[in-house]
Design a protein around this motif. Structure first.
Motif, PDB file in Angstrom:
ATOM      1  N   PRO A 294      28.424 -33.310  34.078  1.00  0.00           N
ATOM      2  CA  PRO A 294      27.351 -32.457  34.608  1.00  0.00           C
ATOM      3  C   PRO A 294      27.367 -32.361  36.137  1.00  0.00           C
ATOM      4  N   TRP A 295      27.819 -33.392  36.825  1.00  0.00           N
ATOM      5  CA  TRP A 295      27.873 -33.337  38.285  1.00  0.00           C
ATOM      6  C   TRP A 295      28.842 -32.255  38.748  1.00  0.00           C
ATOM      7  N   LEU A 296      30.029 -32.193  38.124  1.00  0.00           N
ATOM      8  CA  LEU A 296      30.994 -31.148  38.484  1.00  0.00           C
ATOM      9  C   LEU A 296      30.482 -29.763  38.118  1.00  0.00           C
ATOM     10  N   ALA A 297      29.783 -29.663  37.000  1.00  0.00           N
ATOM     11  CA  ALA A 297      29.220 -28.371  36.599  1.00  0.00           C
ATOM     12  C   ALA A 297      28.172 -27.908  37.613  1.00  0.00           C
ATOM     13  N   GLU A 298      27.378 -28.855  38.110  1.00  0.00           N
ATOM     14  CA  GLU A 298      26.374 -28.510  39.125  1.00  0.00           C
ATOM     15  C   GLU A 298      27.046 -28.066  40.426  1.00  0.00           C
ATOM     16  N   ARG A 299      28.116 -28.758  40.818  1.00  0.00           N
ATOM     17  CA  ARG A 299      28.833 -28.375  42.042  1.00  0.00           C
ATOM     18  C   ARG A 299      29.423 -26.976  41.926  1.00  0.00           C
ATOM     19  N   VAL A 300      29.969 -26.624  40.766  1.00  0.00           N
ATOM     20  CA  VAL A 300      30.530 -25.280  40.561  1.00  0.00           C
ATOM     21  C   VAL A 300      29.414 -24.240  40.623  1.00  0.00           C
ATOM     22  N   ALA A 301      28.243 -24.553  40.044  1.00  0.00           N
ATOM     23  CA  ALA A 301      27.116 -23.622  40.095  1.00  0.00           C
ATOM     24  C   ALA A 301      26.642 -23.415  41.526  1.00  0.00           C
ATOM     25  N   ILE A 302      26.616 -24.476  42.317  1.00  0.00           N
ATOM     26  CA  ILE A 302      26.214 -24.357  43.724  1.00  0.00           C
ATOM     27  C   ILE A 302      27.217 -23.496  44.485  1.00  0.00           C
ATOM     28  N   LYS A 303      28.490 -23.696  44.209  1.00  0.00           N
ATOM     29  CA  LYS A 303      29.530 -22.913  44.888  1.00  0.00           C
ATOM     30  C   LYS A 303      29.428 -21.433  44.526  1.00  0.00           C
ATOM     31  N   GLU A 304      29.143 -21.138  43.258  1.00  0.00           N
ATOM     32  CA  GLU A 304      28.988 -19.743  42.847  1.00  0.00           C
ATOM     33  C   GLU A 304      27.749 -19.098  43.459  1.00  0.00           C
ATOM     34  N   HIS A 305      26.711 -19.890  43.673  1.00  0.00           N
ATOM     35  CA  HIS A 305      25.485 -19.366  44.285  1.00  0.00           C
ATOM     36  C   HIS A 305      25.659 -19.171  45.792  1.00  0.00           C
ATOM     37  N   ALA A 306      26.484 -19.998  46.409  1.00  0.00           N
ATOM     38  CA  ALA A 306      26.628 -19.966  47.871  1.00  0.00           C
ATOM     39  C   ALA A 306      27.249 -18.662  48.356  1.00  0.00           C
ATOM     40  N   GLY A 307      28.115 -18.069  47.604  1.00  0.00           N
ATOM     41  CA  GLY A 307      28.762 -16.823  48.034  1.00  0.00           C
ATOM     42  C   GLY A 307      27.765 -15.692  48.269  1.00  0.00           C
ATOM     43  N   PRO A 308      26.971 -15.318  47.261  1.00  0.00           N
ATOM     44  CA  PRO A 308      25.978 -14.251  47.485  1.00  0.00           C
ATOM     45  C   PRO A 308      24.910 -14.623  48.509  1.00  0.00           C
ATOM     46  N   ALA A 309      24.510 -15.892  48.557  1.00  0.00           N
ATOM     47  CA  ALA A 309      23.500 -16.299  49.535  1.00  0.00           C
ATOM     48  C   ALA A 309      24.048 -16.173  50.951  1.00  0.00           C
ATOM     49  N   ALA A 310      25.290 -16.565  51.149  1.00  0.00           N
ATOM     50  CA  ALA A 310      25.905 -16.438  52.471  1.00  0.00           C
ATOM     51  C   ALA A 310      26.029 -14.971  52.864  1.00  0.00           C
ATOM     52  N   GLU A 311      26.350 -14.133  51.922  1.00  0.00           N
ATOM     53  CA  GLU A 311      26.453 -12.696  52.209  1.00  0.00           C
ATOM     54  C   GLU A 311      25.094 -12.116  52.584  1.00  0.00           C
ATOM     55  N   THR A 312      24.039 -12.565  51.915  1.00  0.00           N
ATOM     56  CA  THR A 312      22.686 -12.110  52.252  1.00  0.00           C
ATOM     57  C   THR A 312      22.320 -12.505  53.676  1.00  0.00           C
ATOM     58  N   TRP A 313      22.600 -13.747  54.062  1.00  0.00           N
ATOM     59  CA  TRP A 313      22.269 -14.187  55.415  1.00  0.00           C
ATOM     60  C   TRP A 313      23.145 -13.512  56.458  1.00  0.00           C
ATOM     61  N   ARG A 314      24.378 -13.170  56.114  1.00  0.00           N
ATOM     62  CA  ARG A 314      25.232 -12.431  57.046  1.00  0.00           C
ATOM     63  C   ARG A 314      24.632 -11.046  57.301  1.00  0.00           C
ATOM     64  N   LYS A 315      24.173 -10.375  56.234  1.00  0.00           N
ATOM     65  CA  LYS A 315      23.555  -9.056  56.391  1.00  0.00           C
ATOM     66  C   LYS A 315      22.262  -9.145  57.194  1.00  0.00           C
ATOM     67  N   ILE A 316      21.460 -10.180  56.946  1.00  0.00           N
ATOM     68  CA  ILE A 316      20.218 -10.355  57.711  1.00  0.00           C
ATOM     69  C   ILE A 316      20.546 -10.556  59.181  1.00  0.00           C
TER      70      ILE A 316
END
Length: 112
Positions: free
Chosen positions: A25-47
């Protein structure tokens, strides 16, 4: 306990996120965080590009306009010949400063 070298010889990866599954589950959580970080980083870049940079430019233009108005006002007062009243309670000195009569930050154009 099997050593890391033995695991590497068998082809087992150590401390890797290559096989994130439900078993870890720890690795699964890390992969989920990595997948979430891409769109979040793009949102902050646009802001940053579309909100912050124009806001800084607008604030800079406003500050420059206020500075220009203040300079025009000071120039008007300088040409008007505004007489400063020297009241008896201003600039009381019991003894002179080591560098002269005026304070260290005295400006004869602004101060009386």
């Amino acid at each position: 306990m099997v050593s890391r070298f033995a695991q590497a010889a068998k082809g087992i990866r150590f401390a890797s996120s290559a096989s994130a599954n439900a078993a870890n589950p720890w690795l699964a959580e890390r992969v989920a965080i990595k997948e979430h970080a891409g769109p979040a980083a793009e949102t902050w870049r646009k802001i940053s590009i579309y909100v912050c940079i124009p806001a800084v430019i607008a604030a800079s233009a406003n500050a420059y306009n206020l500075w220009a108005k203040h300079q025009a006002h000071l120039e008007h007062e300088r040409h008007e010949g505004h007489e400063a009243v020297k009241y008896p309670y201003m600039r009381l000195r019991t003894k002179a400063f080591p560098w002269g009569d005026d304070s260290l930050f005295f400006n004869p154009e602004v101060n009386m």
